[in-house]
Design a protein around this motif. Structure first.
Motif, PDB file in Angstrom:
ATOM      1  N   THR A  70       0.930  -1.030  -0.090  1.00  0.00           N
ATOM      2  CA  THR A  70      -0.014   0.132  -0.163  1.00  0.00           C
ATOM      3  C   THR A  70       0.781   1.161   0.152  1.00  0.00           C
ATOM      4  O   THR A  70       0.471   2.368  -0.378  1.00  0.00           O
TER       5      THR A  70
ATOM      6  N   ASP B 235       1.666  10.399  -9.983  1.00  0.00           N
ATOM      7  CA  ASP B 235       0.414  10.203  -9.387  1.00  0.00           C
ATOM      8  C   ASP B 235      -0.506  11.567  -9.393  1.00  0.00           C
ATOM      9  O   ASP B 235      -0.006  12.583  -9.447  1.00  0.00           O
TER      10      ASP B 235
ATOM     11  N   LEU C 250       4.307   8.471  -0.020  1.00  0.00           N
ATOM     12  CA  LEU C 250       3.097   8.059  -0.431  1.00  0.00           C
ATOM     13  C   LEU C 250       2.703   8.300  -1.936  1.00  0.00           C
ATOM     14  O   LEU C 250       1.958   7.502  -2.628  1.00  0.00           O
ATOM     15  N   LEU C 251       3.796   9.047  -2.515  1.00  0.00           N
ATOM     16  CA  LEU C 251       3.421   9.323  -4.037  1.00  0.00           C
ATOM     17  C   LEU C 251       4.670   8.815  -4.921  1.00  0.00           C
ATOM     18  O   LEU C 251       5.905   8.712  -4.389  1.00  0.00           O
TER      19      LEU C 251
ATOM     20  N   ARG D 257      -4.326  10.086  -5.438  1.00  0.00           N
ATOM     21  CA  ARG D 257      -3.717   9.339  -3.929  1.00  0.00           C
ATOM     22  C   ARG D 257      -3.970  10.151  -2.991  1.00  0.00           C
ATOM     23  O   ARG D 257      -4.215   9.598  -1.907  1.00  0.00           O
ATOM     24  N   LEU D 258      -3.828  11.545  -2.881  1.00  0.00           N
ATOM     25  CA  LEU D 258      -3.716  12.244  -1.840  1.00  0.00           C
ATOM     26  C   LEU D 258      -4.649  13.420  -2.153  1.00  0.00           C
ATOM     27  O   LEU D 258      -4.663  14.079  -3.351  1.00  0.00           O
TER      28      LEU D 258
ATOM     29  N   ASP E 118     -10.501   5.517  -1.625  1.00  0.00           N
ATOM     30  CA  ASP E 118      -9.251   5.187  -0.994  1.00  0.00           C
ATOM     31  C   ASP E 118      -8.467   6.569  -1.157  1.00  0.00           C
ATOM     32  O   ASP E 118      -7.084   6.154  -1.570  1.00  0.00           O
ATOM     33  N   LEU E 119      -8.602   7.737  -0.726  1.00  0.00           N
ATOM     34  CA  LEU E 119      -7.808   8.931  -0.871  1.00  0.00           C
ATOM     35  C   LEU E 119      -7.328   9.212   0.497  1.00  0.00           C
ATOM     36  O   LEU E 119      -8.085   9.090   1.413  1.00  0.00           O
TER      37      LEU E 119
ATOM     38  N   THR F 204       4.061  15.100  -9.422  1.00  0.00           N
ATOM     39  CA  THR F 204       2.762  14.698  -9.509  1.00  0.00           C
ATOM     40  C   THR F 204       1.944  15.347 -10.268  1.00  0.00           C
ATOM     41  O   THR F 204       2.532  16.481 -10.760  1.00  0.00           O
TER      42      THR F 204
ATOM     43  N   LYS G 140      -8.474   9.635 -10.097  1.00  0.00           N
ATOM     44  CA  LYS G 140      -8.110   8.615  -9.052  1.00  0.00           C
ATOM     45  C   LYS G 140      -6.989   9.104  -8.269  1.00  0.00           C
ATOM     46  O   LYS G 140      -5.808   8.531  -8.139  1.00  0.00           O
TER      47      LYS G 140
ATOM     48  N   ARG H 225      -7.215   7.729   7.735  1.00  0.00           N
ATOM     49  CA  ARG H 225      -6.696   8.188   6.345  1.00  0.00           C
ATOM     50  C   ARG H 225      -6.285   9.444   6.276  1.00  0.00           C
ATOM     51  O   ARG H 225      -5.970   9.852   5.220  1.00  0.00           O
TER      52      ARG H 225
END
Lengths: 462, 462
Positions: free
Chosen positions: A73, B192, B187-188, B240-241, B272-273, B213, B238, B300
C-alpha cells in the motif's frame, strides 16, 4: 560463512531489488534454483530467505507458480516497518539504534563525539548573545540562501583552499544530509547510477535508495578509490554522480592522495561525472590534505559540509557550494521542499561559535585528545585480534578487521543485548563484502569493561 | 486580457508541461496553430511565447520541423534559472521575493507576521533557559521522533480535539513544508494525481511539482471544496492524496463546514484517498472549527502543522501525526534525507515558549489585533474597488477580487518596481483562473501610502 548470514544476505539482496525497483510490486521473483546460483548459495538458503520475506509480508507465494513481490500500500517504504530491536541490520539499523539509544547504552557504533567533548562553552556564549538579538532574527524565515555572515565566513575558508566560491555560490541547508538530498533531487532521476566508495557512510546508501538510484560501489584503498575499478565502473554504469569524503573518509579514516585525486577528476571530466565532496570531517585534520573541489575549481565538483561533528548536531546547519546555476536551482528546490534554508537562529549560533576566540583552541585540544584515543583504542582492540585497517591522520573512527571467521553483524546483535551499539561492516558496504569489518568510534568506547564484552561478543557469547 | 498576459499564460503552460514531464527533453512541442486553439489565443501569441522560450533556451526551433524541448543538462530543474527580478511570476515568485526582500520593501504578499508581532519576550526567556541546558541538549542529534516533551504537549492538544495520536504517533520535522515533503516521498510516485484546492497555498504546487505529480485543482467555496467537483475529480483522476487547510484556508481564509468535512471524508473513504490536513493557522482561530483528523480518528487523514506562523519561523519545527506504520516509515525517510528530525535546540525553544505563562495572553491579544486589521484593511481595499471574497474568522489573509479587468500579475510586476511584494491570484491557482484575485496580508500593509500605490498599480501606472 554461517547459514544465518547467508540467508540474511539473500534477504537483503531481494529487499534491495524491491527498494531499487528492479522488482516492482506484483512482479515474480527469480526462481529458487536460479537465484541460488546467482547468489552462490544453496537452494535451501533461498527457500529460507523467501519464507522469511513471506512471513514479513514483503513477498507472497502463489501455489505452483512461485514467489511474487507484495502489492504494497506504500509505494515507497525504504524498509520494512517493525520494532527496532528485531529489524534487519540494514543501513538504518545503526542510525536508529544510535539516535534512539538510552543513556545507559554505550555506542562505539555511533558517528559523533560525546556531548561533553563539544565546544559547549562557546555555544553557551553564543546563546547568551542570541537572547539580545533583533526580533527579526528570532522570528523571521530569513533569506533563501541563508545567513550572509556565515556564508561569508565559509567563503573565506574556501578562498584559503583556492576554491572559487563567493557567498552567492553558497547555500545553507538544514543539515549536511539535506544538502546531499537536495543535490540528488536536482541531478538524479530514478534508475540513475551513482558511484559510492565501498565501504562508504551507510546513510549515503539509505539516501540514494530513497532516490531510487542504482548504487555502484568502487573498492576503497588507503589512498582513495581504486582508480582502475573506478574507470571500469564509469564505462560500465555511466554514473551521473560520485559521492565521497576526500579527507578522513567515513568509515575508513583514509585520505585521498594527490595522484588519485588528480586521476579521479580527470576520469570525472572524461566521463561527464559530477562529484559531491562531503567535507564533514575537515575540522579534525591535523593539516590540509588534497581536495577535489580545489583541483576542480567548482566546475563539476560540489562541496558540501556541516558543523554537526565539530560544533553541534543539535544546532543543525549544513551547506552546499556549487556552480551559480546549480545554486539557483537548488534554492528553488529548498523553497519547495522546506520553505527556505536552515533556521536563521541556528546559523547565527554556528556563526557566533565559530567566531568565538576559544573555538580554535578547543579544536586543537580535541585533535590531541582524539589522537591519544586512536592509539589507545587501536592497541586495546589489537589485543583482541581486532586490527585497524589503517591508522587515520585524524578523527574518531577506526575501521577494523575482525579475527578470522568473526561475523560483525552477529557480533552487533549479541552486543545490542548488552546495551552496546556497534557499527558492523556490511552496513557500509554496497557489495556486502565487509562482514569481517567493524567501525569503532574511539570517543565512545565507554569504560575498560567494553573490551571484555567485545571479546565475548566476538566469540558469540552473551 | 492584454497581449503580454496572454503570452505569459502560454509560456507558463509550456513550462508546466515541461516541469510536469508531460513534455520530455527533446520532445516536439504542439504546433503553433493547434496550441493556439487549445489555449484560446491567436497563433501570433503562441509564436511570441515560443520565441521567448527559445531565447531563454527552454526550447529550440528546428528549421522546417517545429519547436522542441531543449535537452537540459539538469534532469530536474523546477523552473528556469535567472535573476529574480526578471523571473516569471510562478509559484516561486512570491516565496523568493518575500524571503529575500530588503528591509525597505513592503510585503503585503508575504505569508507571515511582522517580527515585532511575534512572542519575542517568551522566546527570549526560552533562550535564556537554554543557556543553562545540559551539554547533550546543546550538541547531540536527538531522538529520531524528536523531543518527547514537545510531542507530549502536541498529543495533549490532539486529545482535546479527540484525535487519537499519542506521542509515539507524532514525528517532529524541520518544518511544516518538510512534513508534507516526507509524506509525498512516502506515498507518491511520479505521475500520481494529487488533489489541491483551487486556489491553494502556492508552495503546495511547487512541492508537488518537485515530486513530479499531476496536480488536480478542485474549486474552493467559502465552506470548503466544491463536493460535486471533488467527487468528479476522484472518479476521473483517481488521486492518491488531497492536501488542504481545513481552518483559515490559505489563501481564502475560509473554514470548512461540518457537512462538507463529513462529505469529503466519506468520499475519501469510498475512493481510497489519503488526506493531508495542514493545520498551520489553527492558533489564529477564535474558536475551534471542524477538522478532518477529528472526524477520521487518524485512519486516512494525516495531520501536519508547524509553529512558524504563531511562534517563530527562525526557530523552525514542524510535525506529522499519522498512523503508527506510516510514522515508522517516515522516520526512516527522515533519517535517510536529513539524518533525523528538527534541531533539538529548536524543539526545546518551541516547547519552552509554548509552556511560558505569557504565550496564551500574547495570542489572545494578537487575535484581537488581527481582527481589527482585517476590518480596517478590508474597508480601505474596498475603497479601491478591491473586495474581500469573504471576511475570515481569523488569521492575517484577505483574499480579494480586483475591480473588473484588472490583472493581478501585471499589478504585482508594477508594484515590485515600487518595492512592494504582492501575491497575485494565479500563483495560487492550478487552473490559472484567478488572474482577477490578490491575497493581502493585513499585518504587512505598511503605512497608509500603500493604498495610493496600490491604486496606481491597479491602473497599470508606475
Amino acid at each position: 560463512m554461517k547459514q544465518g548470514t547467508r540467508t540474511a544476505r539473500v534477504i537483503d539482496a531481494v529487499r534491495r531489488k524491491i527498494t531499487s525497483r528492479a522488482l516492482e510490486p506484483g512482479e515474480k521473483l527469480p526462481s529458487i534454483r536460479g537465484f541460488a546460483a546467482t547468489m552462490n548459495v544453496s537452494p535451501s538458503t533461498v527457500v529460507d530467505a523467501y519464507d522469511r520475506l513471506t512471513s514479513e509480508g514483503v513477498i507472497h507465494a502463489r501455489r505452483g507458480s512461485g514467489f511474487y513481490v507484495a502489492d504494497s500500500t506504500l509505494p515507497f517504504a525504504v524498509t520494512e516497518v517493525g520494532p527496532s530491536l528485531d529489524r534487519e541490520i540494514d543501513p538504518f539499523w545503526v542510525s536508529r539504534q544510535s539516535l534512539d539509544a538510552g543513556p545507559d547504552m554505550v555506542k562505539p557504533g555511533c558517528g559523533w563525539l560525546p556531548a561533553e567533548w563539544m565546544p559547549n562553552a562557546s555555544m553557551r556564549r553564543a546563546i547568551r548573545q542570541l537572547g539580545r538579538a533583533d526580533d527579526a532574527l528570532l522570528s523571521d524565515y530569513g533569506s533563501t540562501r541563508g545567513a550572509l555572515n556565515l556564508r561569508r565566513l565559509l567563503a573565506r575558508g574556501f578562498a584559503e583552499e583556492a576554491i572559487p566560491a563567493g557567498p552567492d555560490q553558497i547555500l545553507l541547508t538544514a543539515s549536511g544530509t539535506q544538502a546531499i538530498d537536495l543535490i540528488c533531487r536536482l541531478l538524479l532521476r530514478p534508475g540513475d547510477a551513482v558511484l559510492v566508495d565501498d565501504p562508504c557512510y551507510f546513510n549515503f546508501q539509505a539516501l540514494l535508495r530513497a532516490h531510487q538510484t542504482q548504487l555502484v560501489g568502487v573498492p576503497f584503498t588507503p589512498n582513495g578509490p581504486d582508480t582502475e575499478l573506478f574507470e571500469q565502473a564509469l564505462i560500465k554504469h555511466k554514473p551521473r554522480l560520485y559521492i565521497t569524503n576526500s579527507a578522513l573518509h567515513n568509515p575508513t579514516g583514509a585520505t585521498i592522495s594527490p595522484q588519485i585525486a588528480h586521476k579521479v577528476l580527470n576520469m570525472a571530466t572524461a566521463h561527464d561525472l559530477i562529484v559531491v565532496e562531503d567535507d564533514i570531517f575537515a575540522g579534525f585534520e591535523p593539516d590540509r590534505s588534497p581536495r577535489l573541489a580545489s583541483l576542480d575549481g567548482m566546475d563539476r565538483v560540489i562541496r558540501i559540509g556541516s558543523f554537526s561533528k565539530t560544533l553541534s548536531a543539535s544546532v543543525r546547519c549544513g551547506y552546499i557550494a556549487a556552480r551559480p546555476d546549480w545554486i539557483e536551482a537548488l534554492i528553488d528546490l529548498q523553497v519547495a521542499t522546506n520553505f527556505g534554508g536552515p533556521s536563521p537562529v541556528a546559523a547565527e549560533l554556528i556563526y557566533a561559535t565559530l567566531s568565538d576566540g576559544h573555538y580554535r583552541k578547543h579544536m586543537e585540544a580535541l585533535r590531541r585528545r582524539l589522537a591519544g584515543c586512536r592509539s589507545e583504542t587501536g592497541a586495546r582492540l589489537a589485543g583482541l585480534g581486532i586490527t585497524p585497517w589503517l591508522m587515520p591522520r585524524g578523527g574518531f573512527y577506526l575501521w577494523c578487521q575482525l579475527p578470522d571467521g568473526a561475523d560483525a553483524t552477529e557480533m552487533a546483535r549479541v552486543a545490542l543485548a548488552k546495551n552496546i551499539v556497534l557499527a558492523p561492516g556490511n552496513v557500509f558496504s554496497v557489495s556486502q563484502a565487509m562482514a569481517g569489518f567493524m567501525r569503532f568510534n574511539v570517543s565512545q568506547m565507554g569504560g575498560p569493561e567494553i573490551y571484555d564484552i567485545l571479546n565475548r561478543a566476538l566469540k558469540g557469547k552473551t
